[in-house]
Enzyme design. Structure first.
Site, PDB file in Angstrom:
ATOM      1  N   ARG A 131       0.801  -1.232   0.000  1.00 29.87           N
ATOM      2  CA  ARG A 131       0.000   0.000   0.000  1.00 29.87           C
ATOM      3  C   ARG A 131       0.829   1.275   0.000  1.00 29.87           C
ATOM      4  NH1 ARG A 131      -2.743  -3.263   3.619  1.00 29.87           N
ATOM      5  NH2 ARG A 131      -4.638  -4.121   2.714  1.00 29.87           N
TER       6      ARG A 131
ATOM      7  N   LYS B 167       3.372  11.603 -11.151  1.00 31.01           N
ATOM      8  CA  LYS B 167       2.541  10.672 -11.929  1.00 31.01           C
ATOM      9  C   LYS B 167       3.343   9.401 -12.213  1.00 31.01           C
ATOM     10  CE  LYS B 167       0.800  13.427 -15.327  1.00 31.01           C
ATOM     11  NZ  LYS B 167      -0.100  13.634 -16.493  1.00 31.01           N
TER      12      LYS B 167
ATOM     13  N   GLU C 249      11.390  18.952 -24.350  1.00 27.49           N
ATOM     14  CA  GLU C 249      10.591  19.257 -23.156  1.00 27.49           C
ATOM     15  C   GLU C 249      11.189  20.459 -22.399  1.00 27.49           C
ATOM     16  OE1 GLU C 249       7.706  18.060 -22.525  1.00 27.49           O
ATOM     17  OE2 GLU C 249       7.573  16.064 -23.409  1.00 27.49           O
TER      18      GLU C 249
ATOM     19  N   LYS D  32       8.129  23.285 -14.370  1.00 30.59           N
ATOM     20  CA  LYS D  32       7.173  22.196 -14.135  1.00 30.59           C
ATOM     21  C   LYS D  32       6.796  22.144 -12.649  1.00 30.59           C
ATOM     22  CE  LYS D  32       5.785  17.501 -14.855  1.00 30.59           C
ATOM     23  NZ  LYS D  32       5.934  16.229 -15.528  1.00 30.59           N
TER      24      LYS D  32
ATOM     25  N   GLU E 142      -3.809  17.312 -11.329  1.00 31.97           N
ATOM     26  CA  GLU E 142      -4.158  17.563 -12.730  1.00 31.97           C
ATOM     27  C   GLU E 142      -5.644  17.849 -12.899  1.00 31.97           C
ATOM     28  OE1 GLU E 142      -3.132  14.399 -15.453  1.00 31.97           O
ATOM     29  OE2 GLU E 142      -2.180  15.827 -16.796  1.00 31.97           O
TER      30      GLU E 142
ATOM     31  N   ARG F  20      -2.696  22.467 -14.617  1.00 33.20           N
ATOM     32  CA  ARG F  20      -1.594  21.634 -15.077  1.00 33.20           C
ATOM     33  C   ARG F  20      -1.673  21.349 -16.580  1.00 33.20           C
ATOM     34  NH1 ARG F  20       0.639  16.776 -11.299  1.00 33.20           N
ATOM     35  NH2 ARG F  20       2.014  15.759 -12.749  1.00 33.20           N
TER      36      ARG F  20
ATOM     37  N   ASN G 179       0.778  20.632 -21.320  1.00 31.64           N
ATOM     38  CA  ASN G 179       0.522  19.902 -22.560  1.00 31.64           C
ATOM     39  C   ASN G 179       0.726  20.753 -23.803  1.00 31.64           C
ATOM     40  OD1 ASN G 179      -0.147  17.234 -21.677  1.00 31.64           O
ATOM     41  ND2 ASN G 179      -1.884  18.190 -20.664  1.00 31.64           N
TER      42      ASN G 179
ATOM     43  N   HIS H 272       1.364  19.154 -27.101  1.00 29.93           N
ATOM     44  CA  HIS H 272       1.150  17.719 -26.910  1.00 29.93           C
ATOM     45  C   HIS H 272      -0.066  17.149 -27.642  1.00 29.93           C
ATOM     46  CE1 HIS H 272       4.423  17.928 -24.163  1.00 29.93           C
ATOM     47  NE2 HIS H 272       4.287  16.688 -23.748  1.00 29.93           N
TER      48      HIS H 272
ATOM     49  N   HIS I 244       1.314  14.373 -29.692  1.00 25.05           N
ATOM     50  CA  HIS I 244       0.988  12.997 -29.353  1.00 25.05           C
ATOM     51  C   HIS I 244       0.384  12.282 -30.567  1.00 25.05           C
ATOM     52  CE1 HIS I 244      -1.353   9.835 -27.026  1.00 25.05           C
ATOM     53  NE2 HIS I 244      -0.075   9.526 -26.912  1.00 25.05           N
TER      54      HIS I 244
ATOM     55  N   HIS J 242       8.965  10.570 -28.511  1.00 26.16           N
ATOM     56  CA  HIS J 242       8.011  11.519 -27.938  1.00 26.16           C
ATOM     57  C   HIS J 242       8.492  12.978 -28.112  1.00 26.16           C
ATOM     58  CE1 HIS J 242       5.031  13.011 -25.088  1.00 26.16           C
ATOM     59  NE2 HIS J 242       6.004  13.621 -24.432  1.00 26.16           N
TER      60      HIS J 242
HETATM   61  N1  LIG Z   1       5.272  10.561 -15.251  1.00 21.65           N
HETATM   62  C1  LIG Z   1       5.238  11.635 -16.014  1.00 21.65           C
HETATM   63  O1  LIG Z   1       4.769  12.687 -15.609  1.00 21.65           O
HETATM   64  C2  LIG Z   1       5.818  11.566 -17.402  1.00 21.65           C
HETATM   65  C3  LIG Z   1       5.991  12.747 -18.142  1.00 21.65           C
HETATM   66  C4  LIG Z   1       6.572  12.645 -19.403  1.00 21.65           C
HETATM   67  C5  LIG Z   1       6.940  11.400 -19.909  1.00 21.65           C
HETATM   68  N2  LIG Z   1       6.739  10.285 -19.155  1.00 21.65           N
HETATM   69  C6  LIG Z   1       7.120   8.960 -19.649  1.00 21.65           C
HETATM   70  O2  LIG Z   1       8.527   8.917 -19.826  1.00 21.65           O
HETATM   71  C7  LIG Z   1       8.833   7.884 -20.737  1.00 21.65           C
HETATM   72  C8  LIG Z   1       9.985   8.303 -21.624  1.00 21.65           C
HETATM   73  O3  LIG Z   1      11.118   8.512 -20.810  1.00 21.65           O
HETATM   74  P1  LIG Z   1      12.596   8.675 -21.409  1.00 21.65           P
HETATM   75  O4  LIG Z   1      12.551   9.546 -22.595  1.00 21.65           O
HETATM   76  O5  LIG Z   1      13.485   9.023 -20.277  1.00 21.65           O
HETATM   77  O6  LIG Z   1      12.910   7.246 -22.023  1.00 21.65           O
HETATM   78  P2  LIG Z   1      13.497   5.868 -21.459  1.00 21.65           P
HETATM   79  O7  LIG Z   1      13.313   5.695 -20.015  1.00 21.65           O
HETATM   80  O8  LIG Z   1      12.925   4.838 -22.360  1.00 21.65           O
HETATM   81  O9  LIG Z   1      15.061   6.000 -21.770  1.00 21.65           O
HETATM   82  C9  LIG Z   1      15.506   6.056 -23.106  1.00 21.65           C
HETATM   83  C10 LIG Z   1      16.473   4.903 -23.415  1.00 21.65           C
HETATM   84  O10 LIG Z   1      17.725   5.192 -22.807  1.00 21.65           O
HETATM   85  C11 LIG Z   1      18.109   4.157 -21.884  1.00 21.65           C
HETATM   86  N3  LIG Z   1      18.760   4.905 -20.815  1.00 21.65           N
HETATM   87  C12 LIG Z   1      18.208   5.584 -19.780  1.00 21.65           C
HETATM   88  N4  LIG Z   1      19.152   6.301 -19.152  1.00 21.65           N
HETATM   89  C13 LIG Z   1      20.314   6.064 -19.778  1.00 21.65           C
HETATM   90  C14 LIG Z   1      21.646   6.561 -19.614  1.00 21.65           C
HETATM   91  N5  LIG Z   1      21.933   7.500 -18.735  1.00 21.65           N
HETATM   92  N6  LIG Z   1      22.602   6.085 -20.452  1.00 21.65           N
HETATM   93  C15 LIG Z   1      22.286   5.187 -21.418  1.00 21.65           C
HETATM   94  N7  LIG Z   1      21.057   4.718 -21.653  1.00 21.65           N
HETATM   95  C16 LIG Z   1      20.075   5.169 -20.840  1.00 21.65           C
HETATM   96  C17 LIG Z   1      16.852   3.412 -21.575  1.00 21.65           C
HETATM   97  O11 LIG Z   1      17.102   2.047 -21.289  1.00 21.65           O
HETATM   98  C18 LIG Z   1      16.063   3.560 -22.885  1.00 21.65           C
HETATM   99  O12 LIG Z   1      16.488   2.592 -23.799  1.00 21.65           O
HETATM  100  C19 LIG Z   1       7.544   7.585 -21.491  1.00 21.65           C
HETATM  101  O13 LIG Z   1       7.069   6.301 -21.148  1.00 21.65           O
HETATM  102  C20 LIG Z   1       6.569   8.640 -21.007  1.00 21.65           C
HETATM  103  O14 LIG Z   1       5.248   8.173 -20.916  1.00 21.65           O
HETATM  104  C21 LIG Z   1       6.192  10.348 -17.917  1.00 21.65           C
END
Ligand SMILES: NC(=O)c1ccc[n+]([C@@H]2O[C@H](COP(=O)([O-])OP(=O)(O)OC[C@H]3O[C@@H](n4cnc5c(N)ncnc54)[C@H](O)[C@@H]3O)[C@@H](O)[C@H]2O)c1
Length: 343
Positions: A104, A126, A168, A211, A221, A225, A229, A232, A236, A248
């Protein structure tokens, strides 16, 4: 949010939180492979208990969540255990959901290792996994106790991901920080090729502040918030429909150009802003034109946008760097004209 130079600094900052308690570190396996010393300065007992998982969108699954539950049971984690997610947005999202649900809810902190995670995804609480072909439908608001970003991590990140995260950063600048926008205009070319550039720490902190300000005002949200977007709705839809596929951040860059074009057509901002923004995106090494899209997917994604009300798309628009407002409506012909203007 603390943007630090190295992993060693992050572990030193967390040292006091590690005393007298279980700690469960979950680390992105690719990062660990490219930088095997990233956990070296953790206390030995914490390192021994750590868990490496494959990052990337595919890891945001119920199956991965179950693997984390199994690892938690094996290690006998208790209610006081501190969970530490070391990775990009995908590892952060799934480990955050694990922390929100195991027993939990366990406290967690995140050590962000991608430019996107440091500027954006690690903040705001999130957490989610993908399910049934949908992105992020299963999740929870479970804010981490602290967010650390590690500049050193950018050195092993593939260049394409490094740049996608800068989209971003640019979004934060457009919606809430004109000074950051001007700084990006000056430093974009350098940032897009050099993960060691001294400007990184400052721009990531500035983006995170924007942010942070927005999510503090609206943690669940419910309204304001939505401004996050910006770019986006279009972005998206492009992420789902563009061929070849875009990351993305790449799609969001073009989505921001679309939003600026609509803003201009509605008389909110100068025409020059669109070409200015395109210039910054180009210098960041990001796309500015659409090559080919699957139109049916594009329109169905746009209609299904979470901000749409009764089928009409509601957009975040801008009056220029540092300012944005939500709730603008655009008609289908207007959106079609903008789509055409982008290639
Ligand atoms: N929670 C939120 O508010 C929020 C907001 C925006 C995006 N997101 C989510 O974030 C995700 C995308 O995140 P991302 O762009 O960080 O991608 P990711 O986590 O997929 O990382 C990109 C790639 O790099 C690798 N990697 C990570 N750190 C590394 C490093 N330092 N050196 C080498 N390789 C590394 C990972 O294994 C992956 O293959 C999406 O799923 C999206 O939905 C969440």
């Amino acid at each position: 949010v603390h943007i630090l130079e190295s992993f060693a600094e992050a572990w030193a900052e967390l040292h006091d939180d590690f005393v007298d308690r279980r700690v469960f570190v979950v680390v992105d396996a690719k990062l660990l492979k490219k930088n095997p010393r990233c956990l070296a300065k953790l206390p030995a007992r914490v390192r021994r208990d750590s868990f490496a998982m494959r990052g990337g969108e595919a890891c945001k699954s119920l199956r991965q969540l179950e693997r984390l539950y199994a690892a938690a049971r094996e290690r006998g984690l208790d209610r006081q255990t501190l969970v530490v997610a070391v990775g990009g947005g995908t590892v952060g999202d799934v480990v955050g959901l694990f922390a929100a649900t195991w027993m939990r809810g366990l406290p967690w902190v995140t050590v962000a290792t991608t430019s996107l995670a440091m500027a954006d995804s690690a903040l705001g609480g999130k957490t989610a996994v993908d399910w049934g072909g949908l992105k992020n439908p299963v999740g929870a608001f479970h804010p981490p106790r602290a967010v650390y970003g590690v500049r050193e991590a950018l050195e092993t990140l593939p260049l394409r991901h490094l740049r996608a995260g800068l989209a971003e950063v640019l979004k934060s600048a457009v919606i809430g920080d004109a000074r950051l926008y001007r700084r990006l205009e000056r430093e974009a070319a350098r940032l897009s090729v050099d993960p060691t550039a001294s400007a990184w720490v400052g721009v990531l902190e500035a983006a995170a502040r924007v942010k942070g300000r927005v999510v503090r005002e609206d943690p669940h949200e419910l309204g304001p918030r939505a401004i996050l977007n910006f770019g986006h709705s279009f972005g998206h839809a492009l992420e789902l429909s563009h061929r070849p596929r875009w990351l993305h951040g790449e799609a969001i860059g073009v989505g921001m150009l679309a939003a600026v074009e609509i803003s201009h057509r509605k008389g909110l901002c100068e025409a020059a802003f669109r070409s200015e923004l395109a210039q910054v995106l180009l210098q960041l090494g990001l796309p500015v034109r659409i090559s080919k899209i699957d139109e049916a997917r594009f329109w169905s994604a746009l209609a299904g946008d979470k901000k749409s009300v009764h089928g009409s798309v509601r957009l975040v628009l801008t009056e220029g760097p540092g300012s944005a407002t939500f709730g603008h409506v655009a008609s289908r012909p207007q959106l079609r004209a903008v789509l055409r203007s982008l290639g």
